[in-house]
Write a protein that holds these residues in place. Structure first.
Motif, PDB file in Angstrom:
ATOM      1  N   MET A  23      -7.805 -19.777  -1.283  1.00  0.00           N
ATOM      2  CA  MET A  23      -7.044 -18.762  -0.543  1.00  0.00           C
ATOM      3  C   MET A  23      -7.973 -18.079   0.451  1.00  0.00           C
ATOM      4  SD  MET A  23      -3.953 -18.904  -1.826  1.00  0.00           S
ATOM      5  CE  MET A  23      -3.068 -17.409  -1.478  1.00  0.00           C
ATOM      6  N   PRO A  24      -7.439 -17.717   1.630  1.00  0.00           N
ATOM      7  CA  PRO A  24      -8.277 -17.027   2.616  1.00  0.00           C
ATOM      8  C   PRO A  24      -8.808 -15.705   2.066  1.00  0.00           C
ATOM      9  CG  PRO A  24      -6.012 -17.316   3.424  1.00  0.00           C
ATOM     10  CD  PRO A  24      -6.072 -17.874   2.047  1.00  0.00           C
ATOM     11  N   THR A  25      -9.977 -15.310   2.527  1.00  0.00           N
ATOM     12  CA  THR A  25     -10.564 -14.043   2.083  1.00  0.00           C
ATOM     13  C   THR A  25     -10.821 -13.155   3.292  1.00  0.00           C
ATOM     14  OG1 THR A  25     -12.765 -15.006   2.179  1.00  0.00           O
ATOM     15  CG2 THR A  25     -11.669 -15.041   0.059  1.00  0.00           C
ATOM     16  N   PRO A  26     -10.941 -11.858   3.185  1.00  0.00           N
ATOM     17  CA  PRO A  26     -10.793 -11.136   1.922  1.00  0.00           C
ATOM     18  C   PRO A  26      -9.330 -11.106   1.496  1.00  0.00           C
ATOM     19  CG  PRO A  26     -11.014  -9.565   3.702  1.00  0.00           C
ATOM     20  CD  PRO A  26     -11.163 -10.941   4.305  1.00  0.00           C
ATOM     21  N   ARG A  27      -9.129 -11.046   0.215  1.00  0.00           N
ATOM     22  CA  ARG A  27      -7.786 -11.022  -0.358  1.00  0.00           C
ATOM     23  C   ARG A  27      -7.795 -10.007  -1.486  1.00  0.00           C
ATOM     24  NH1 ARG A  27      -3.232 -14.095   0.117  1.00  0.00           N
ATOM     25  NH2 ARG A  27      -2.018 -14.170  -1.770  1.00  0.00           N
ATOM     26  N   TYR A  28      -6.701  -9.264  -1.612  1.00  0.00           N
ATOM     27  CA  TYR A  28      -6.628  -8.196  -2.609  1.00  0.00           C
ATOM     28  C   TYR A  28      -5.405  -8.371  -3.492  1.00  0.00           C
ATOM     29  CZ  TYR A  28      -9.929  -6.268   0.683  1.00  0.00           C
ATOM     30  OH  TYR A  28     -11.008  -6.116   1.509  1.00  0.00           O
ATOM     31  N   HIS A  29      -5.511  -7.851  -4.723  1.00  0.00           N
ATOM     32  CA  HIS A  29      -4.354  -7.819  -5.616  1.00  0.00           C
ATOM     33  C   HIS A  29      -3.446  -6.704  -5.118  1.00  0.00           C
ATOM     34  CE1 HIS A  29      -1.906  -8.231  -9.134  1.00  0.00           C
ATOM     35  NE2 HIS A  29      -2.041  -6.938  -9.395  1.00  0.00           N
ATOM     36  N   ASN A  30      -2.202  -7.036  -4.777  1.00  0.00           N
ATOM     37  CA  ASN A  30      -1.238  -6.061  -4.270  1.00  0.00           C
ATOM     38  C   ASN A  30      -0.224  -5.718  -5.342  1.00  0.00           C
ATOM     39  OD1 ASN A  30      -0.967  -5.660  -0.941  1.00  0.00           O
ATOM     40  ND2 ASN A  30      -2.352  -7.261  -1.641  1.00  0.00           N
ATOM     41  N   MET A  31       0.128  -4.455  -5.416  1.00  0.00           N
ATOM     42  CA  MET A  31       1.107  -3.979  -6.386  1.00  0.00           C
ATOM     43  C   MET A  31       1.825  -2.757  -5.830  1.00  0.00           C
ATOM     44  SD  MET A  31      -1.697  -2.686  -9.120  1.00  0.00           S
ATOM     45  CE  MET A  31      -3.234  -3.116  -8.376  1.00  0.00           C
ATOM     46  N   TYR A  41      -2.373  13.797 -14.062  1.00  0.00           N
ATOM     47  CA  TYR A  41      -2.528  14.003 -12.627  1.00  0.00           C
ATOM     48  C   TYR A  41      -2.443  12.686 -11.853  1.00  0.00           C
ATOM     49  CZ  TYR A  41      -4.779  15.488  -8.266  1.00  0.00           C
ATOM     50  OH  TYR A  41      -5.059  15.750  -6.957  1.00  0.00           O
ATOM     51  N   LYS A  42      -1.525  12.590 -10.914  1.00  0.00           N
ATOM     52  CA  LYS A  42      -1.310  11.427 -10.037  1.00  0.00           C
ATOM     53  C   LYS A  42      -1.051  10.120 -10.782  1.00  0.00           C
ATOM     54  CE  LYS A  42      -3.534  12.994  -5.844  1.00  0.00           C
ATOM     55  NZ  LYS A  42      -4.401  12.579  -4.737  1.00  0.00           N
ATOM     56  N   SER A  43      -0.586  10.201 -12.035  1.00  0.00           N
ATOM     57  CA  SER A  43      -0.262   8.983 -12.784  1.00  0.00           C
ATOM     58  C   SER A  43       1.134   8.514 -12.393  1.00  0.00           C
ATOM     59  CB  SER A  43      -0.329   9.251 -14.290  1.00  0.00           C
ATOM     60  OG  SER A  43       0.681  10.179 -14.661  1.00  0.00           O
ATOM     61  N   GLY A  44       1.501   7.363 -12.892  1.00  0.00           N
ATOM     62  CA  GLY A  44       2.815   6.814 -12.591  1.00  0.00           C
ATOM     63  C   GLY A  44       2.963   5.435 -13.186  1.00  0.00           C
ATOM     64  N   ARG A  45       3.724   4.604 -12.482  1.00  0.00           N
ATOM     65  CA  ARG A  45       3.991   3.260 -12.989  1.00  0.00           C
ATOM     66  C   ARG A  45       3.635   2.222 -11.929  1.00  0.00           C
ATOM     67  NH1 ARG A  45       6.629   0.868 -17.228  1.00  0.00           N
ATOM     68  NH2 ARG A  45       7.157   2.893 -18.076  1.00  0.00           N
ATOM     69  N   THR A  46       2.966   1.162 -12.389  1.00  0.00           N
ATOM     70  CA  THR A  46       2.598   0.029 -11.547  1.00  0.00           C
ATOM     71  C   THR A  46       3.587  -1.106 -11.782  1.00  0.00           C
ATOM     72  OG1 THR A  46       0.254   0.589 -11.589  1.00  0.00           O
ATOM     73  CG2 THR A  46       0.791  -1.694 -11.141  1.00  0.00           C
ATOM     74  N   TYR A  47       3.983  -1.762 -10.686  1.00  0.00           N
ATOM     75  CA  TYR A  47       4.864  -2.928 -10.724  1.00  0.00           C
ATOM     76  C   TYR A  47       4.160  -4.051  -9.971  1.00  0.00           C
ATOM     77  CZ  TYR A  47       8.441   0.537 -11.871  1.00  0.00           C
ATOM     78  OH  TYR A  47       9.156   1.547 -12.456  1.00  0.00           O
ATOM     79  N   HIS A  48       4.009  -5.208 -10.617  1.00  0.00           N
ATOM     80  CA  HIS A  48       3.316  -6.317  -9.963  1.00  0.00           C
ATOM     81  C   HIS A  48       3.565  -7.615 -10.718  1.00  0.00           C
ATOM     82  CE1 HIS A  48      -0.583  -5.713 -12.561  1.00  0.00           C
ATOM     83  NE2 HIS A  48       0.478  -5.337 -13.201  1.00  0.00           N
ATOM     84  N   MET A  57       2.823 -17.139 -12.712  1.00  0.00           N
ATOM     85  CA  MET A  57       2.699 -15.681 -12.804  1.00  0.00           C
ATOM     86  C   MET A  57       3.932 -15.097 -13.486  1.00  0.00           C
ATOM     87  SD  MET A  57       0.964 -14.930  -9.105  1.00  0.00           S
ATOM     88  CE  MET A  57      -0.291 -13.786  -9.634  1.00  0.00           C
ATOM     89  N   THR A  58       3.783 -13.878 -14.006  1.00  0.00           N
ATOM     90  CA  THR A  58       4.902 -13.178 -14.638  1.00  0.00           C
ATOM     91  C   THR A  58       4.968 -11.749 -14.113  1.00  0.00           C
ATOM     92  OG1 THR A  58       3.497 -12.512 -16.497  1.00  0.00           O
ATOM     93  CG2 THR A  58       4.799 -14.508 -16.789  1.00  0.00           C
ATOM     94  N   TYR A  59       6.175 -11.217 -14.122  1.00  0.00           N
ATOM     95  CA  TYR A  59       6.405  -9.826 -13.725  1.00  0.00           C
ATOM     96  C   TYR A  59       5.821  -8.915 -14.785  1.00  0.00           C
ATOM     97  CZ  TYR A  59       9.027  -5.497 -13.048  1.00  0.00           C
ATOM     98  OH  TYR A  59       9.385  -4.185 -12.867  1.00  0.00           O
ATOM     99  N   ASN A  60       5.218  -7.792 -14.351  1.00  0.00           N
ATOM    100  CA  ASN A  60       4.608  -6.850 -15.276  1.00  0.00           C
ATOM    101  C   ASN A  60       4.764  -5.442 -14.740  1.00  0.00           C
ATOM    102  OD1 ASN A  60       1.896  -5.224 -15.971  1.00  0.00           O
ATOM    103  ND2 ASN A  60       2.386  -6.607 -17.651  1.00  0.00           N
ATOM    104  N   THR A  61       5.003  -4.504 -15.634  1.00  0.00           N
ATOM    105  CA  THR A  61       5.031  -3.091 -15.278  1.00  0.00           C
ATOM    106  C   THR A  61       4.337  -2.310 -16.386  1.00  0.00           C
ATOM    107  OG1 THR A  61       6.415  -1.208 -14.654  1.00  0.00           O
ATOM    108  CG2 THR A  61       7.345  -2.757 -16.245  1.00  0.00           C
TER     109      THR A  61
END
Length: 160
Positions: A23-31, A41-48, A57-61
């Motif tokens: 895969m081309p770089t630089p590449r980042y994990h996006n969520m 403080y500033k917490s929440g939920r991640t979806y990726h 891959m599988t869906y995760n939260t």
């Protein structure tokens, strides 16, 4: 912490634990991260989506702390807001329905390396055109964010 419009929604970019050499770089994990302050403080939920191109891959939260505290953190992009009433059930319903990237690579015994395949066991010939591979970035940018916008759940920021 909710605003009158709802919870802020961000696209988060983190460094990859193990970059894919194909895969081309630089590449980042996006969520997607929805900041609710539900666990501090500033917490929440991640979806990726999580996994790799060999197993699929599988869906995760998950409930997460402030993404900026993660040692792999790179960037945080404000996308807009969601109504408090759409969190978390409606968001999860929309994202869970999206197909996660499947297996796209496997070990080729002829070349003795892991390669992109048409389907498991059917490899591309040298010089044969190959479609772009799909990982977390493509799932987040091309599927998840548009699905949330199209459903009316994600209220995008006004463009300048």
């Amino acid at each position: 912490m909710s605003t009158t419009a709802g919870y802020p929604v961000y696209r988060i970019e983190n460094k990859m634990t193990m970059p894919d050499p194909d895969m081309p770089t630089p590449r980042y994990h996006n969520m997607i991260f929805i900041e609710t302050w539900e666990d501090g403080y500033k917490s929440g939920r991640t979806y990726h989506v999580i996994g790799d191109m060999v197993t699929g891959m599988t869906y995760n939260t998950r409930i997460d702390q402030d993404p900026e505290l993660d040692k792999m953190f790179v960037a945080k992009h404000l996308l807009g807001t969601i109504n408090v009433s759409d969190y978390p059930d409606r968001v999860n319903e929309i994202l869970e329905a999206l197909p996660a990237p499947g297996k796209q690579k496997s070990f080729n015994v002829k070349t003795m390396r892991t390669e992109q395949h048409k389907s498991p066991g059917v490899f591309y010939e040298p010089g044969e055109e190959r479609p772009p591979m799909v990982k977390c970035t493509e799932w987040t940018l091309n599927q998840a964010i548009p699905a949330l916008v199209d459903s009316g759940v994600l209220i995008k920021l006004m463009e300048p």
